[in-house]
Design a protein around this motif. Sequence first.
Motif, short mmCIF file in Angstrom:
data_model
loop_
_atom_site.label_atom_id
_atom_site.label_comp_id
_atom_site.label_asym_id
_atom_site.label_seq_id
_atom_site.Cartn_x
_atom_site.Cartn_y
_atom_site.Cartn_z
N GLU A 202 7.89 -21.60 2.12
CA GLU A 202 6.73 -21.51 1.24
C GLU A 202 5.53 -20.93 1.98
O GLU A 202 4.81 -20.07 1.46
N PHE A 206 4.07 -17.58 0.59
CA PHE A 206 2.84 -17.75 -0.17
C PHE A 206 1.59 -17.86 0.70
O PHE A 206 0.47 -17.75 0.19
N HIS A 208 -0.81 -20.14 3.66
CA HIS A 208 -1.32 -21.51 3.64
C HIS A 208 -2.79 -21.53 4.04
O HIS A 208 -3.32 -20.57 4.62
N GLY A 222 0.21 -14.94 3.30
CA GLY A 222 1.66 -14.88 3.10
C GLY A 222 2.17 -13.47 2.89
O GLY A 222 1.39 -12.53 2.64
N ILE A 224 3.93 -12.26 0.46
CA ILE A 224 3.77 -11.77 -0.91
C ILE A 224 2.40 -11.12 -1.06
O ILE A 224 2.26 -10.07 -1.69
N SER A 225 1.39 -11.74 -0.48
CA SER A 225 0.05 -11.16 -0.53
C SER A 225 -0.01 -9.86 0.27
O SER A 225 -0.67 -8.89 -0.14
N SER A 247 10.18 -21.42 -7.51
CA SER A 247 8.83 -20.93 -7.26
C SER A 247 8.80 -19.40 -7.26
O SER A 247 7.87 -18.78 -7.79
N VAL A 251 6.73 -16.43 -9.62
CA VAL A 251 5.97 -15.32 -9.02
C VAL A 251 6.42 -13.99 -9.63
O VAL A 251 5.60 -13.12 -9.93
N PHE A 257 0.67 -16.65 -7.47
CA PHE A 257 1.20 -17.67 -6.56
C PHE A 257 0.04 -18.48 -6.01
O PHE A 257 -1.13 -18.08 -6.09
N ARG A 258 0.38 -19.65 -5.45
CA ARG A 258 -0.64 -20.51 -4.87
C ARG A 258 -0.28 -20.79 -3.41
O ARG A 258 0.77 -21.37 -3.14
N PRO A 259 -1.13 -20.40 -2.45
CA PRO A 259 -0.86 -20.71 -1.04
C PRO A 259 -0.75 -22.22 -0.82
O PRO A 259 -1.37 -23.01 -1.55
N GLU A 265 -5.04 -19.99 -7.55
CA GLU A 265 -3.95 -19.01 -7.59
C GLU A 265 -4.45 -17.65 -7.14
O GLU A 265 -5.62 -17.30 -7.32
#
Length: 469
Positions: A202, A206, A208, A222, A224-225, A247, A251, A257-259, A265
């Motif tokens: 995660e 995503f 943190h 993350g 994805i970003s 999850s 996405v 998504f949420r870190p 989000e």
Amino acid sequence: MPRVLIVDDDQEVQSTMASLLSRQDIPHHLARDMVSTRKALQQTAYDLILLDVGLPDGNGLDLLPEIKALENSPEVIILTGRGDSEGAELAIEGGVWDYLLKPSSIKEIKLSISRALKYRQQKESARPRALDLSGVVGSSPAMHSCYDLLACAAGSDSNILITGETGVGKELMARTIHANSSRSGHPFIVVDCAGITDSLVESTLFGHCRGAFTGALADHTGLISQAHQGTLFLDELGDLPLAIQKSLLRVLQERKFRPVGSSREQKSDFRLMAATNRDLETMVSEGTFRNDLYFRIKTMHMHLPPLRDRVQDIRPLAMHFVDELCARSGIASKGLGADFLETLEAYHWPGNVRELCNVIEQALVACAGETNLYSMHLPKEIRIKVTRSRLERNTPAGSRQDSSIKTENASHTSLSELFDFKSYKQECEKKYLQCLLQKYPGNVPAMLRLSGLSRSHFYTLLKKYDLDS
């Protein structure tokens, strides 16, 4: 003007189809069997083929791979009096435009021909720009279909799943699609799903926030970003933990998504590509991979063939790797001896292209200052396996037992016990499937690899002969 090839051994059908095309001023040629069809395809580029299944010298469906391997391959309409669900499935898997049964009405046949030619015209006018295939080597028929799909994928923004054995070049193909797409100027982010622990998946995907968990001393962006406006490539997708799959599905649906540790989000505009050497369909049936995620990712599907199924590509690949490795080491390029190439082409390559590259590098080290590479420079284990294989092939059939075909309980059917050729063929098919099931009990992927059958065709045959996988 479009060019049409009529393949049928029935003179009345040939005459009817020829008359139909003549009234529309469409040039056409005739062929009555497999041999004349192959000759016609070598001499002329056709836009459409009207293909019968029951030809005097074989099954017309066996021509489909050859037709589809042609450059700018023609559309195919099957017109047969021997229609069956299995044949229709094989035809559709082979990429035919339509599957019609005799007798079909002239109106129906004319409509199908008109639609196929119109589709052909639209496809020609929308032909994609030239692709940049830097680093991709191969001109075998098996690769041509991959290039066609590559062109479609490069012009699209849809999710794509790339499958194939370890070492076939799945990541290279994904990078090539990205390089030819509208996102080529943005990042290509690789996620090794097999290389990250469950506890960090995660956070890796995503991101943190500081203090989200022990050791989170600062905010982390993350993957994805990082893939925003570019491509997110999930390598070894089959190893993604089941808990994260839910999850990831959200996405893919919302691009939000949420870190970890954050209450807000974030959005990321990325194109998803994924690759795996595992059988996701089997994993779905076993409950180890989410069905909804599988279909979400598999908007487009490309299967890369193993190297043993494209032997024609081994020589150019070897030359490419030799030149590349020599340039990287700053040494003069080496010549390739005939025995060197023959040994490479005779080897099975379980590790595929990746193994070939590694073996070439070992041969260059063994070659030292010599100007040419010979079979002697290859690893001993490869030379031993190739030599054993040659000896087995040259041993008289009566002096050895073929363990892959003969089994203790397999009975041999003589021609006198059977009524006709069709019955004999069916008996052989059933015996082959029984041997396959005995050799690989419960291992469907292995049976598919050995037999070359598609999953649907394999299960159709099992049902036909009342066998249990």
